[in-house]
Write an enzyme that holds these catalytic residues in place. Structure first.
Site, mmCIF file in Angstrom:
data_model
loop_
_atom_site.group_PDB
_atom_site.id
_atom_site.type_symbol
_atom_site.label_atom_id
_atom_site.label_comp_id
_atom_site.label_asym_id
_atom_site.label_seq_id
_atom_site.Cartn_x
_atom_site.Cartn_y
_atom_site.Cartn_z
ATOM 1 N N ARG A 1 1.027 -5.186 -4.857
ATOM 2 C CA ARG A 1 1.227 -6.327 -3.958
ATOM 3 C C ARG A 1 1.384 -7.529 -4.878
ATOM 4 N NH1 ARG A 1 -2.940 -3.526 -0.635
ATOM 5 N NH2 ARG A 1 -1.841 -2.785 1.188
ATOM 6 N N ASP B 1 4.985 -4.657 6.091
ATOM 7 C CA ASP B 1 5.402 -5.999 6.509
ATOM 8 C C ASP B 1 5.305 -7.056 5.403
ATOM 9 O OD1 ASP B 1 2.661 -5.920 6.613
ATOM 10 O OD2 ASP B 1 2.476 -6.856 8.577
ATOM 11 N N ARG C 1 -5.245 -1.686 9.242
ATOM 12 C CA ARG C 1 -5.270 -3.153 9.118
ATOM 13 C C ARG C 1 -5.492 -3.800 10.484
ATOM 14 N NH1 ARG C 1 -3.885 -6.018 4.587
ATOM 15 N NH2 ARG C 1 -2.704 -4.324 3.693
ATOM 16 N N GLY D 1 0.844 -1.208 0.000
ATOM 17 C CA GLY D 1 0.000 0.000 0.000
ATOM 18 C C GLY D 1 0.873 1.248 0.000
ATOM 19 N N ASP E 1 0.256 2.325 8.492
ATOM 20 C CA ASP E 1 -0.220 1.560 9.657
ATOM 21 C C ASP E 1 0.675 1.668 10.891
ATOM 22 O OD1 ASP E 1 -2.204 0.744 7.953
ATOM 23 O OD2 ASP E 1 -1.271 -1.187 7.483
ATOM 24 N N ASP F 1 2.874 -0.314 11.913
ATOM 25 C CA ASP F 1 2.827 -1.599 12.625
ATOM 26 C C ASP F 1 4.130 -2.388 12.535
ATOM 27 O OD1 ASP F 1 2.603 -2.012 9.919
ATOM 28 O OD2 ASP F 1 0.982 -3.483 10.051
ATOM 29 N N THR G 1 4.568 2.704 5.459
ATOM 30 C CA THR G 1 3.180 2.257 5.590
ATOM 31 C C THR G 1 2.460 3.185 6.551
ATOM 32 O OG1 THR G 1 1.723 0.564 6.547
ATOM 33 C CG2 THR G 1 3.985 0.521 7.291
#
Ligand code: F6P
Length: 327
Positions: free
Chosen positions: A76, A107, A176, A15, A132, A134, A130
């Site tokens: 992706r 990730d 996510r 993304g 996110d 994360d 990202t």
């Protein structure tokens, strides 16, 4: 020790995130500074598999610092998950004379980078890009700050209309399986509550919080819902709340992909610039199969395997603050 790296390939994968362009620019300019040729690979790993790449020069990255998205395009790649796909990618990597690869992504992209690096003994460095946030091994990922600002700005606007009509709004944010954007937007946007995947909140607890607010003359309520939360979508949660608190006039807003776009904040541009230079310098210093990050404002290199496997925890202190201030 400086390893002889003469040609580097750079790609963006997964993304997109605001600040990816700034990271590519930093990689390109650091390469040129150190007399290294740099190739931009288009459409993530798909471009490596197809050999879709070209040399980038100092002016190839002019005026992209402020642009959201990624001019290298992103994807992706399903093919890169197969051994055959990675073999083709390696063939193009060699045929183009590349010595190392810089992967800017999240990730999923790093899982591919980790395998590719080990399978073909190729030096790879990851730059965390990202929204996110994360990934372990860095306090912040590129794009997170911009996404939080975008979400917070939207929440401010929702607050205006929520106050005018004394309504309860559920605002769903991305992330996510992680609640970083939700936690940050909840504090920044003054939410009455947030529902995140990392915490086991129940509908009953949420209802209690809303009841308390109502008893306390709270005129407008914004609840932040992380898209990956365990209680279902924001629409499902809104329906469950309405069943028990029918006096609330409820609306739902899903912010969605607008959180991925827009001009990167200064913080994201600086993060991307520092990480881009550190990636090139890391490769020159013999680093391989690591992710560059910034921890406590210092550059840090973490094995990619560790960065993707270690679960990054939400900050307990921030969580506590959100709760104290939501009364
Ligand atoms: O990883 C970034 C992210 O925006 C997540 O927050 C979200 O769950 C996902 O990507 C959406 O993916 P797509 O763009 O494929 O719909």
């Amino acid at each position: 020790m400086t390893t002889e790296i003469k040609k580097i390939g750079v790609l963006t994968s997964g993304g997109d995130a605001p600040g990816m362009n700034a990271a590519v620019r930093a990689v390109v300019r650091a390469c040129i500074y150190y007399d290294i040729e740099v190739f931009g690979i288009y459409k993530g790993y798909d471009g490596l598999i197809k050999g879709n790449m070209e040399q980038l020069y100092v002016r190839s990255v002019s005026n992209i610092l402020s642009r959201g998205g990624t001019f290298l395009l992103s994807a992706r790649s399903k093919e890169f998950r197969t051994k055959e796909g990675r073999k083709q990618a390696y063939e193009h990597f060699k045929a183009n004379g590349l010595d190392a690869l810089v992967v800017i992504g999240g990730d999923g992209s790093f899982t591919g980078a980790d395998i590719f690096s080990q399978e073909f003994n190729v030096p790879v460095i990851g730059i965390p890009g990202t929204i996110d946030n994360d990934l372990s091994g860095t306090d912040f990922t590129i794009g997170f700050d911009t996404a939080c600002n975008t979400a917070r700005e939207a929440i401010d606007k929702i607050r205006d209309t929520a106050s005018s009509h004394e309504r309860l709004f559920f605002v769903e944010v991305m992330g996510r399986d992680a609640g970083f954007i939700a936690l940050n937007s909840a504090i920044g946007g003054g939410a009455v509550a947030m529902i995140v995947p990392e915490h086991n909140w129940s509908i009953e607890a949420l209802i209690n919080r809303l009841r308390k607010g109502a008893a306390n003359q709270k005129a407008s309520n914004v609840v932040i819902v992380a898209e990956g939360c365990h209680l279902g979508s924001s629409y499902e949660i809104a329906t469950k709340v309405k069943e028990q608190l029918d006096y609330f006039d409820i609306r739902v807003t899903v912010l969605g992909h607008l959180q991925r776009g827009g001009t990167p904040t200064t913080l994201d541009r600086v993060l991307a610039s520092r990480m881009g230079v550190a990636a090139v310098e890391g490769l020159r210093n013999g680093q391989s199969n690591v992710m560059v990050g910034i921890i406590n404002n210092r550059i840090a290199y973490t094995p990619i395997g560790e960065a993707i496997k270690t679960i990054k925890r939400l900050d307990d202190e921030e969580f506590r603050i959100a709760k104290i201030l939501s009364i």
